[in-house]
Write a protein that holds these residues in place. Structure first.
Motif, PDB file in Angstrom:
ATOM      1  N   ASN A   1       0.854  -1.182   0.000  1.00 13.27           N
ATOM      2  CA  ASN A   1       0.000   0.000   0.000  1.00 13.27           C
ATOM      3  C   ASN A   1       0.896   1.241   0.000  1.00 13.27           C
ATOM      4  N   PRO A   2       1.008   1.952  -1.130  1.00 15.78           N
ATOM      5  CA  PRO A   2       1.912   3.104  -1.219  1.00 15.78           C
ATOM      6  C   PRO A   2       1.532   4.227  -0.269  1.00 15.78           C
ATOM      7  N   LEU A   3       0.241   4.430  -0.054  1.00 12.84           N
ATOM      8  CA  LEU A   3      -0.191   5.519   0.806  1.00 12.84           C
ATOM      9  C   LEU A   3       0.241   5.292   2.244  1.00 12.84           C
ATOM     10  N   ARG A   4       0.105   4.068   2.713  1.00 11.17           N
ATOM     11  CA  ARG A   4       0.471   3.757   4.094  1.00 11.17           C
ATOM     12  C   ARG A   4       1.934   3.335   4.228  1.00 11.17           C
ATOM     13  N   GLY A   5       2.567   3.012   3.101  1.00  8.67           N
ATOM     14  CA  GLY A   5       3.953   2.551   3.168  1.00  8.67           C
ATOM     15  C   GLY A   5       4.065   1.202   3.848  1.00  8.67           C
ATOM     16  N   GLU A   6       3.106   0.306   3.585  1.00 11.89           N
ATOM     17  CA  GLU A   6       3.072  -1.004   4.258  1.00 11.89           C
ATOM     18  C   GLU A   6       3.158  -2.149   3.260  1.00 11.89           C
ATOM     19  N   ILE A   7       3.967  -3.142   3.603  1.00 14.68           N
ATOM     20  CA  ILE A   7       4.017  -4.392   2.850  1.00 14.68           C
ATOM     21  C   ILE A   7       3.377  -5.473   3.712  1.00 14.68           C
ATOM     22  N   LYS A   8       2.441  -6.203   3.115  1.00  9.46           N
ATOM     23  CA  LYS A   8       1.731  -7.238   3.862  1.00  9.46           C
ATOM     24  C   LYS A   8       1.882  -8.597   3.199  1.00  9.46           C
ATOM     25  N   THR A   9       1.950  -9.618   4.019  1.00  8.92           N
ATOM     26  CA  THR A   9       1.783 -10.996   3.572  1.00  8.92           C
ATOM     27  C   THR A   9       0.592 -11.547   4.344  1.00  8.92           C
ATOM     28  N   ASP A  10       0.339 -12.837   4.193  1.00 11.68           N
ATOM     29  CA  ASP A  10      -0.785 -13.439   4.924  1.00 11.68           C
ATOM     30  C   ASP A  10      -0.578 -13.369   6.436  1.00 11.68           C
ATOM     31  N   LYS A  11       0.688 -13.333   6.847  1.00  7.99           N
ATOM     32  CA  LYS A  11       0.972 -13.428   8.276  1.00  7.99           C
ATOM     33  C   LYS A  11       1.582 -12.169   8.888  1.00  7.99           C
ATOM     34  N   GLU A  12       2.207 -11.315   8.053  1.00  8.67           N
ATOM     35  CA  GLU A  12       2.955 -10.195   8.605  1.00  8.67           C
ATOM     36  C   GLU A  12       2.703  -8.894   7.861  1.00  8.67           C
ATOM     37  N   THR A  13       2.962  -7.801   8.564  1.00 11.28           N
ATOM     38  CA  THR A  13       2.938  -6.464   7.968  1.00 11.28           C
ATOM     39  C   THR A  13       4.186  -5.720   8.422  1.00 11.28           C
ATOM     40  N   ILE A  14       4.901  -5.119   7.467  1.00  7.01           N
ATOM     41  CA  ILE A  14       6.059  -4.300   7.828  1.00  7.01           C
ATOM     42  C   ILE A  14       5.858  -2.891   7.292  1.00  7.01           C
ATOM     43  N   LYS A  15       6.426  -1.932   7.989  1.00  4.96           N
ATOM     44  CA  LYS A  15       6.298  -0.523   7.623  1.00  4.96           C
ATOM     45  C   LYS A  15       7.586  -0.039   6.979  1.00  4.96           C
TER      46      LYS A  15
ATOM     47  N   GLN B   1       8.908   4.926  -1.561  1.00  6.22           N
ATOM     48  CA  GLN B   1       8.989   5.447  -2.927  1.00  6.22           C
ATOM     49  C   GLN B   1       9.845   4.550  -3.815  1.00  6.22           C
ATOM     50  N   VAL B   2      10.979   4.105  -3.291  1.00 10.32           N
ATOM     51  CA  VAL B   2      11.852   3.216  -4.060  1.00 10.32           C
ATOM     52  C   VAL B   2      11.111   1.926  -4.389  1.00 10.32           C
ATOM     53  N   PHE B   3      10.456   1.352  -3.384  1.00  7.19           N
ATOM     54  CA  PHE B   3       9.767   0.073  -3.595  1.00  7.19           C
ATOM     55  C   PHE B   3       8.603   0.223  -4.575  1.00  7.19           C
ATOM     56  N   GLU B   4       7.878   1.329  -4.488  1.00 12.89           N
ATOM     57  CA  GLU B   4       6.754   1.553  -5.402  1.00 12.89           C
ATOM     58  C   GLU B   4       7.231   1.606  -6.851  1.00 12.89           C
ATOM     59  N   ILE B   5       8.312   2.341  -7.092  1.00 13.28           N
ATOM     60  CA  ILE B   5       8.840   2.443  -8.455  1.00 13.28           C
ATOM     61  C   ILE B   5       9.279   1.078  -8.965  1.00 13.28           C
ATOM     62  N   MET B   6       9.967   0.328  -8.120  1.00 15.93           N
ATOM     63  CA  MET B   6      10.458  -0.978  -8.545  1.00 15.93           C
ATOM     64  C   MET B   6       9.310  -1.957  -8.762  1.00 15.93           C
ATOM     65  N   LEU B   7       8.284  -1.851  -7.913  1.00 18.63           N
ATOM     66  CA  LEU B   7       7.145  -2.767  -8.038  1.00 18.63           C
ATOM     67  C   LEU B   7       6.335  -2.480  -9.297  1.00 18.63           C
ATOM     68  N   LYS B   8       6.204  -1.199  -9.631  1.00 19.38           N
ATOM     69  CA  LYS B   8       5.480  -0.837 -10.851  1.00 19.38           C
ATOM     70  C   LYS B   8       6.266  -1.221 -12.102  1.00 19.38           C
ATOM     71  N   ASN B   9       7.560  -1.464 -11.916  1.00 15.98           N
ATOM     72  CA  ASN B   9       8.423  -1.858 -13.040  1.00 15.98           C
ATOM     73  C   ASN B   9       9.079  -3.207 -12.757  1.00 15.98           C
ATOM     74  N   LYS B  10       8.344  -4.100 -12.106  1.00 13.35           N
ATOM     75  CA  LYS B  10       8.903  -5.399 -11.740  1.00 13.35           C
ATOM     76  C   LYS B  10       9.389  -6.150 -12.977  1.00 13.35           C
ATOM     77  N   ASN B  11      10.468  -6.893 -12.769  1.00 10.08           N
ATOM     78  CA  ASN B  11      11.128  -7.654 -13.836  1.00 10.08           C
ATOM     79  C   ASN B  11      11.809  -6.762 -14.878  1.00 10.08           C
ATOM     80  N   MET B  12      11.906  -5.477 -14.565  1.00 12.70           N
ATOM     81  CA  MET B  12      12.610  -4.543 -15.447  1.00 12.70           C
ATOM     82  C   MET B  12      13.772  -3.920 -14.675  1.00 12.70           C
ATOM     83  N   VAL B  13      14.829  -3.576 -15.387  1.00 16.29           N
ATOM     84  CA  VAL B  13      15.988  -2.966 -14.740  1.00 16.29           C
ATOM     85  C   VAL B  13      15.730  -1.474 -14.537  1.00 16.29           C
TER      86      VAL B  13
END
Length: 225
Positions: free
Chosen positions: A136-150, A157-169
């Motif tokens: 969730n880019p707004l909250r800055g949270e990564i979730k799995t079925d069991k965990e949430t990290i902030k 911002q870095v993760f959002e850019i990379m996720l929107k361009n996954k599998n790309m350099v």
């Protein structure tokens, strides 16, 4: 919340950046209309603060072009022109609000909060996924079925850019430009630091997602078997 500030008066721009960052906004800056339009086209912002009288390209022309491209980001026009005709022209060009110079920082912040509230519902639902991770880019949270990290704002911002361009350099220079802006003085080595932070946080989730270093090129976010 991420803001694009397009203002050619350097002292005013610096003062606004200071105020906005102090109030927990993330800010990119541009100092002319052409640069501001390119940044608005290439990056997603929650709000654009757009001066009307800009070098190279007038603010309302920038706004009209963005609206023609179906870019619906809320735009707050800053201007010294305070006639009713000027205000109507700005609003008819696609502006969401209009603030006349000189203005108080408290009024600016209040107007930004109002514009931000209009965006909250749609932004809250915009989640990105890869493998078993939900971000969730707004909250800055990564979730799995069991965990949430902030994540911190920059990590997010870095993760959002990379996720929107996954599998790309994605190169360090691209990350630097998109997150810190065209005038950034930050060292490229700092990008490596944020990548390291992200890798450590992803490792705590024990997930099948990694950030691979592509020597001589940059980084690539991908799933692993």
């Amino acid at each position: 919340m991420k803001i694009l500030l397009v203002e050619d008066e350097i002292h005013l721009s610096d003062a606004l950046v200071y105020t906005l960052k102090k109030n927990n906004y993330i800010v990119d800056t541009a100092f002319d209309g052409i640069q501001g339009e390119k940044m608005a086209e290439s990056e997603k912002y929650n709000i654009i603060i757009l001066d009307r009288m800009l070098p190279l390209k007038e603010g309302l022309d920038v706004l009209k072009n963005l609206r023609k491209q179906k870019i619906t980001t809320p735009v707050l026009i800053l201007t010294a022109k305070d006639s009713i005709k000027d205000r109507i022209e700005g609003l008819d060009s696609g502006a969401d609000d209009y603030l006349v110079k000189p203005f108080s920082k408290d009024e600016l912040l209040a107007r930004l909060r109002a514009l931000g509230r209009r965006q909250t519902d749609s932004i809250n639902n915009e989640e990105l996924q890869i493998h078993n991770l939900t971000f969730n880019p707004l909250r800055g949270e990564i979730k799995t079925d069991k965990e949430t990290i902030k994540l911190s704002s920059k990590e997010s911002q870095v993760f959002e850019i990379m996720l929107k361009n996954k599998n790309m350099v994605i190169t360090k220079e691209q990350l630097l430009q998109k997150i810190w802006g065209f005038q950034a003085t930050i060292e490229l080595n700092n990008i490596e630091v944020y990548i390291s932070y992200l890798r450590k946080k992803l490792a705590t989730l024990n997930c099948k997602v990694l950030i691979e270093t592509i020597r001589g090129s940059g980084y690539c976010l991908k799933e692993i078997n």
